[in-house]
Enzyme design. Structure first.
Site, short mmCIF file in Angstrom:
data_model
loop_
_atom_site.label_atom_id
_atom_site.label_comp_id
_atom_site.label_asym_id
_atom_site.label_seq_id
_atom_site.Cartn_x
_atom_site.Cartn_y
_atom_site.Cartn_z
N GLY B 183 39.18 37.58 39.72
CA GLY B 183 40.33 36.90 40.27
C GLY B 183 41.35 37.89 40.82
N SER B 209 26.47 41.64 38.89
CA SER B 209 26.04 40.71 39.93
C SER B 209 26.84 41.00 41.19
CB SER B 209 26.24 39.27 39.49
OG SER B 209 27.54 39.08 38.99
N SER B 214 34.56 36.22 45.09
CA SER B 214 35.50 37.29 45.45
C SER B 214 35.02 38.03 46.69
CB SER B 214 35.62 38.26 44.28
OG SER B 214 34.43 39.02 44.18
N ASP B 271 33.82 28.36 39.92
CA ASP B 271 33.54 29.30 38.84
C ASP B 271 34.18 28.70 37.59
OD1 ASP B 271 32.53 31.57 37.75
OD2 ASP B 271 33.88 32.96 38.73
N LYS B 303 42.35 34.39 38.37
CA LYS B 303 41.44 33.31 37.98
C LYS B 303 41.99 32.60 36.75
CE LYS B 303 37.29 33.84 39.26
NZ LYS B 303 36.01 34.56 39.30
#
Lengths: 505, 505
Positions: B183, B209, B214, B271, B303
């Site tokens: 975030g 990952s 983002s 998410d 986030k």
């Protein structure tokens, strides 16, 4: 936001001859300069504009060596071509789609926060404009499942009404309508009910959707017997002549976003309460209805499984109806097993005809259920005194008045058709003797769908044993019918997989 | 269930040269006998089998007049071809996909009912086998968003671990790992932290990952500097040599279903908490981690937006960790603005190098945050006493030990690359003089993504003003960078649309 389509990304459009069903796909060459300049890749969605029309399409990238697409061209799938109403060699412009701000409302809903009328309006507008991909629609539907309060259901209904066309019936004070929650295969009371109540002089401009998760919707079944894809003008004419119609709602542009949602719900095999109520109410209000009967069948394998759930749903319908200013009468009915013998468009149409023609072999349960519901409609609008609706409905059916009216409606819609032929049959036989104690509505519906219903009109089931019937070992319990051997085989293999479709004791 | 592929529906496979991204598409002619026999249409999904491999593909129907496909052939999109590992002229068989029974578990979850370990296992197995379309995955993700309890999150994590490969580190008693909830654009502490703690002798086989929502994930950023798509064997070798790695997890087949879910989450821009925790825990446990630090930045546009939400998430991580038998230490950090100056792979990689090389122009906030987190890792595993971690981390960074370790890891992964060139720039200038009071993380992230990050490595933002800085009218607040003029234009048009990306007072 500055419109990227002003930047003159122009290509010549061509049909590539690929049917991608309901999802618009655009094909661009991997050496296309616009792809490079705009940074388009295989994951991209692109906005394609031609004249005053524009669509959002999924981008598929074509290798330049294949000959599918010449340089300077953009290929369009069948549905994209139709939505843009294109002709060959027309120039189109291609750009990044604008930022879809209403997706933040969907995210709000996912996290269980309430949405306003304005937020639903924006979501519905963006869905109608094709700005949501199927993944976004699936997420919206899932987020709303089980999470909409009464106000939100009314907001969503109103947003869906406002985005589409709306029918008005200035000459009729009262306009009746009827909807069944479903979950009972074969429960095709609507054509019979419309025939009875319009024979009694009521106005009932019935538009139905096609099947969502069942083997046939009323529109699928009626399409076997007459034309149902009527435009608004034709619906108006048929109702003026006959008092009612039995049309598919899709062409009338009533609550068009509901049709988009239903297509994705079908792919998901999902049908949720809030969405269901909003779907029904938006269609009915857009059709100009003032009095709406809702049939809620309850049974262990129906869509509504318990009396408490049925009562809750009844209350939601009543309260949303009150918010929206219409009279809604929900009726809880017995949903322990299918109604009628046929499941799937052709077989259900056969049952409807048998009842309307007062034939001896007509399924008694379908006849009784139709009379009961028609009687309630007659009472709801004061066409007769309370308690006398059933007798009046019965008389209109037995006298042939309802059958005359049905034929009149079918003729006005384009002619009454005879039942088409059926093809491949597989009989399921009882392995032992006994009494039928339960029938699984859901498994039967799956079986009929695997056989090809409703897209294959002559696919489905003839159910020969009902709850309470005594059967002997080797007697046929049901017949599966399919239009192709492949589909029949597929349905048969499901029979091997599942247990207890029809229980004997 | 009887396998329909036994029925010898055989066609010759050919590449059609169409890139459909991650969704497998099969192309069949509209006059194909198998289409007719099986009842396939434009809405169908089909199962295509070749040898021991099989996939579920969306069916696109090709008009027979187009020359795209010869009679007797089935066309396959790029990804379908790769998944089946085909060669030209191979025969494949085509059938209806089997009934996906785990979708009934998804429906359960939509209606807010709890799922068991077995039910999650079945869902994850079907997703891994390609039996879910994107619409089904979107529905599963939305249904799980905000609705998983601690046990269910642990069940889902375990199901995702079990379907994939699992790394073990028999020589190391303690294996550390780290994850940031995200975030905060630019918050690229991981490469610095890995370098510090492996320089201290810890084992940290870091797999990351790619970006979910983002402008860059650690894997996207590290890919600028070295090779990250390592197989399991290479990861093992690099960790044995260096004590750590900085790899993309996708090729190592750790929790492969997580990668599928993340692809759809990305399309949805979603998410959620349960999914987030399961995703992190499944990757970490599959990687063999025993001690996991979780960085939870909190800020109005991060986030996690409130201290209470951060504390709740902290507790979920701790409780799920306990269920799964690993030590989890969640740390709540300041998330009011981006960390570092660069946003987007190349610009973040530049910041990371500046900190590791102890350069004077290195962003102080990125340096401080990395030292703080690395210190906590050192304390968590007892590498130093409580309260002394920060000093140890600082010393390992300042001494050049961390930079040596970083170069060692990059060399072992395939060589340290120099930063690639950047292309098109647009400066956003202050309209007035004042002090920066707030920066919107989300809007900055959107801006960087519209400019092309992370797929375009050299796209992103250089943020030149941070909260508390005094700026004069006309001074550059940030620069947008893009690899194409089209993307730069697209990002610019977003600037016109949004307010308050950087607030001055």
């Amino acid at each position: 936001m500055e419109d990227a389509s002003n930047h003159q990304n122009r290509l010549t459009a061509t049909r590539v001859g690929i049917d991608t069903s309901q999802e618009s796909v655009a094909y661009m060459r991997d050496d296309c300069l616009i792809c490079r300049a705009e940074g388009f890749g295989g994951q991209s969605r692109v906005e394609v504009s031609a004249g005053d029309k524009n669509i959002i399409a999924r981008l598929n990238v074509v290798e330049s060596g294949t000959g599918i697409l010449s340089p300077g061209y953009i290929g369009l799938s069948k549905v994209a071509w139709e939505r843009l109403a294109l002709e060959e060699e027309r120039e189109v412009s291609v750009s990044h789609p604008a930022w879809v701000s209403s997706l933040s409302h969907v995210r709000r809903k996912i996290f269980d926060l309430p949405l306003s009328q304005k937020q639903f309006n924006e979501i519905v507008r963006d869905i109608q404009a094709g700005r949501y991909t199927d993944v976004h629609i699936a997420s919206f539907l899932t987020a709303c499942a089980n999470r909409l309060d009464i106000n939100e259901i009314a907001y969503l209904s109103r947003a869906m009404v406002d985005i589409g066309a709306r029918m008005t019936w200035p000459d009729a004070g009262i306009v009746v309508d009827k909807h069944c929650i479903g979950g009972l295969p074969g429960n095709r009371t609507t054509p019979i009910l419309v025939s009875i109540v319009t024979a009694a002089g009521l106005v009932m401009p019935k538009t139905s959707s096609r099947s969502i998760t069942s083997p046939a919707g009323t529109a699928d079944t009626m399409e076997v017997l007459t034309r149902v894809d009527l435009d608004m003008e034709t619906i108006r004419r048929v109702v003026q002549e006959q008092g009612g119609c039995l049309a598919w709602g899709g062409n009338a542009n009533l609550s068009p976003v509901d049709d988009i949602l239903i297509r994705v719900e079908k792919a998901m095999d999902l049908d949720s309460e809030g969405q269901l109520v909003a779907s029904v109410m938006s269609k009915k209000i857009a059709a100009g209805s003032t009095h709406i009967l809702i049939d809620i069948p309850v049974g262990p394998t129906a869509k509504v499984r318990s009396m408490s759930a049925a009562k809750a749903l009844k209350q939601v319908f009543e309260r949303v109806g009150a918010c929206l200013g219409v009279v809604v009468m929900p009726v809880i009915t017995d949903g322990q097993q299918p109604i009628g013998r046929g499941i799937g468009p052709v077989f259900e149409a056969g049952d409807v005809l048998a009842v309307l023609q007062n034939r001896e072999d007509a399924p008694a349960d379908l006849r009784e259920r139709s009379i009961m519901l028609a009687g309630l409609v007659l009472e709801m609008v004061g066409r007769c005194e309370a308690g006398h609706g059933k007798a009046l409905a019965q008389q209109l059916l037995t006298s042939g008045a309802a059958w005359d009216k049905f034929r009149g409606i079918c003729e006005a819609q384009g002619g009454l058709r005879s039942l088409p032929p059926v093809y491949f049959r597989y009989p399921l036989r009882a392995k032992s003797s006994g009494t039928v104690t339960a029938i699984d509505n859901r498994k039967l519906a799956n079986l009929a769908k695997l056989a090809g219903a409703p897209n294959a009109k002559s696919a489905g089931i003839r159910l020969l044993a009902k709850v309470g019937d005594r059967v002997c070992s080797g007697e046929t319990l049901l017949e599966i019918w399919a239009e192709t051997q492949g589909e029949l085989r597929y349905a048969q293999s499901y029979l091997v997989q599942v247990q207890d479709m029809i229980q004997l004791e």
